[in-house]
Design a protein around this motif. Structure first.
Motif, short mmCIF file in Angstrom:
data_model
loop_
_atom_site.label_atom_id
_atom_site.label_comp_id
_atom_site.label_asym_id
_atom_site.label_seq_id
_atom_site.Cartn_x
_atom_site.Cartn_y
_atom_site.Cartn_z
N VAL A 257 0.86 -1.18 0.00
CA VAL A 257 0.00 0.00 0.00
C VAL A 257 0.89 1.23 0.00
N ASP A 258 0.90 1.96 -1.10
CA ASP A 258 1.82 3.08 -1.28
C ASP A 258 1.17 4.37 -0.79
N ALA A 259 1.22 4.57 0.51
CA ALA A 259 0.61 5.75 1.12
C ALA A 259 1.37 6.08 2.40
N PHE A 260 1.37 7.36 2.75
CA PHE A 260 1.94 7.72 4.04
C PHE A 260 1.08 7.13 5.15
N ARG A 261 1.72 6.74 6.22
CA ARG A 261 1.00 6.12 7.34
C ARG A 261 1.11 7.02 8.56
N VAL A 262 -0.04 7.34 9.12
CA VAL A 262 -0.11 8.12 10.36
C VAL A 262 -0.71 7.23 11.43
N VAL A 263 0.04 7.03 12.51
CA VAL A 263 -0.40 6.14 13.58
C VAL A 263 -0.68 6.97 14.83
N ALA A 264 -1.81 6.67 15.48
CA ALA A 264 -2.13 7.36 16.73
C ALA A 264 -1.04 7.07 17.77
N ARG A 265 -1.17 7.68 18.91
CA ARG A 265 -0.15 7.66 19.96
C ARG A 265 0.31 6.26 20.35
N ILE A 266 -0.44 5.22 20.01
CA ILE A 266 -0.08 3.86 20.38
C ILE A 266 1.29 3.47 19.83
N LEU A 284 4.40 8.07 10.72
CA LEU A 284 4.34 9.26 11.55
C LEU A 284 3.49 9.00 12.79
N VAL A 285 3.86 9.63 13.90
CA VAL A 285 3.24 9.35 15.19
C VAL A 285 2.94 10.66 15.91
N THR A 286 1.72 10.78 16.48
CA THR A 286 1.43 11.94 17.31
C THR A 286 2.04 11.74 18.70
N ASN A 287 2.59 12.83 19.22
CA ASN A 287 3.13 12.84 20.57
C ASN A 287 2.82 14.21 21.17
N THR A 288 2.99 14.37 22.46
CA THR A 288 2.71 15.66 23.11
C THR A 288 3.93 16.19 23.84
N VAL A 289 5.10 15.61 23.57
CA VAL A 289 6.32 16.00 24.28
C VAL A 289 7.26 16.69 23.30
N ASP A 290 7.46 17.97 23.49
CA ASP A 290 8.32 18.78 22.62
C ASP A 290 9.75 18.73 23.16
N VAL A 291 10.58 17.93 22.51
CA VAL A 291 11.93 17.71 23.03
C VAL A 291 12.85 18.90 22.78
N THR A 292 12.38 19.96 22.13
CA THR A 292 13.21 21.16 21.99
C THR A 292 13.15 22.02 23.26
N ARG A 293 12.21 21.72 24.16
CA ARG A 293 12.09 22.49 25.39
C ARG A 293 13.19 22.08 26.38
#
Length: 410
Positions: A257-266, A284-293
């Motif tokens: 399947v030739d598509a970008f994959r977005v996975v929830a926080r799991i 790609l994965v959603t996260n809530t931790v900004d490691v630049t801080r």
């Protein structure tokens, strides 16, 4: 009533006994160590899955809380009161979770309880905490109905599925994608999340070209994946649990399947990334931790020195933030006054009211511009904006995402 709420109602709408109702529960309780507490100690608790499929998040939450509590105790406690941490393993069992919560409230004389990653036991905990008037801070269990509407003694520190879905949808739209497929499991987290994504995408005018649901224990996901491939999406959004999420990624790769994959926080779970192996690379994965801080970097350095290197995930950050709010609120004069009189019900009521007054609270989650926001009618702490960052999977690790490559393949 939608599918998710029906599932939750069936799972937890049982009469929870305050005495042990089965040998299995009795064994689980008796196997836990008993702890004696000094008078007027401030007792905080963690009740989460510590040994089942979500044990990774439960253990991470415990370690994060211990850092916060050890730090305050090293400074003499809260105005001379030592903070004690009690932890319980509720596994993924709603009845066991409610029984342990009752024990924490009635026997441990706890002030406030933290926990709640899997949705079904969290639903049971919310119900029992409200019945007992025990302040309960849930973590990553994301079902929207948990805080919409708010209930008196429950506050959430993790984003709701609708907030995750909004972040995913805005990202997809901003990158210029038009055709999106969704695949989610049939558990409350998957149904609620997949539905939230579908609604958010359609509200943005994006085409949901396929939406597939599968049983979490299914080993053959080819029927769902072949339908997705036939729909020719540009992006596939995946809302799974750890093991089945790994199988979804493997099956998408198997059928090319030739598509970008977005996975929830799991996908922040190491378990999922290991099952996916090389087929997870680039997802790609959603996260809530900004490691630049800088403050985030400092905390995870402390965490690594004590507990070993861990990726900077929301599961660690939100537990630490919840513990820090509990510590701050426990130090409010009206809470301490009740504790000094050994009035635990009064201390809990004062604690609940103090959380509602706290307003904004800066924690480890979110970008530098974002803060938690609590209030009398606002028990969902994370805001809708500036809360999420993007990671990607590489060699079973999670790293900062290279978003420059994420463009439609046209």
């Amino acid at each position: 009533m939608n599918q998710t709420l029906k599932f939750l109602k069936q799972a937890v709408d049982v009469r929870i006994k305050k005495v042990l109702g089965s040998c299995a529960v009795a064994f689980a309780i008796s196997a836990l160590p008993l702890t004696a507490f000094a008078a007027n100690d401030i007792v905080l608790g963690l009740l989460d899955d510590m040994s089942s499929v979500a044990a990774e998040t439960g253990q991470d939450a415990l370690h994060a809380m211990q850092i916060a509590i050890d730090a305050v105790n090293s400074r003499g406690g809260i105005k001379g009161h030592k903070v004690r941490l009690v932890s319980y393993d509720g596994k993924q069992d709603p009845q066991l979770t409610s029984t342990l919560l009752t024990r924490f409230a009635e026997e441990d004389k706890g002030l406030a309880l933290i926990g709640g990653n899997p949705a079904v036991p969290t639903a049971a905990a919310i119900r029992t905490a409200n019945e007992l008037k025990l302040p309960y801070f849930s973590l990553s269990a994301a079902t929207d109905a948990f805080t919409n509407p708010s209930t008196p003694y429950h506050f959430r520190f993790g984003p709701a599925n609708s907030q995750d879905a909004l972040a995913v949808t805005n990202f997809i739209a901003e990158r210029g994608f038009k055709r999106v497929a969704i695949i989610n499991n049939s558990l409350p987290y998957g149904l609620d999340g997949g539905g939230a994504v579908s609604r958010a995408l359609k509200a943005k005018g994006l085409d949901v070209v396929a939406h597939e649901t599968y049983d979490t224990n299914a080993t053959d996901l080819s029927p769902q994946v072949l339908k997705i491939r036939a729909a020719n999406p540009e992006v596939v959004v995946i809302w799974p649990y750890p093991a089945d999420g790994g199988r979804v990624l493997r099956t998408l790769a198997q059928y090319k399947v030739d598509a970008f994959r977005v996975v929830a926080r799991i996908a922040l779970y190491e378990t999922m990334r290991k099952i996916a192996a090389e087929t997870g690379d680039g997802a790609l994965v959603t996260n809530t931790v900004d490691v630049t801080r800088p403050d985030v970097q400092a905390f995870f350095k402390t965490f690594a020195a004590r507990w070993g290197e861990k990726p900077p995930t929301m599961y660690i950050a939100m537990a630490y933030d919840a513990a820090m709010v509990a510590i701050e609120v426990a130090g409010q004069p009206e809470v301490l006054a009740a504790i000094n009189k050994n009035d635990i019900p009064g201390a809990r009521a004062a604690f609940k009211e103090a959380v509602e007054r706290i307003g904004k609270f800066k924690g480890l989650q979110g970008k530098a511009s974002a803060s938690y926001q609590f209030g009398p009618q606002q028990h969902q702490g994370p805001p809708d904006k500036d809360w999420f960052v993007w990671m990607e999977i590489k060699d079973t690790k999670i790293i900062n995402a290279d978003l420059s490559r994420v463009i439609p393949r046209r």
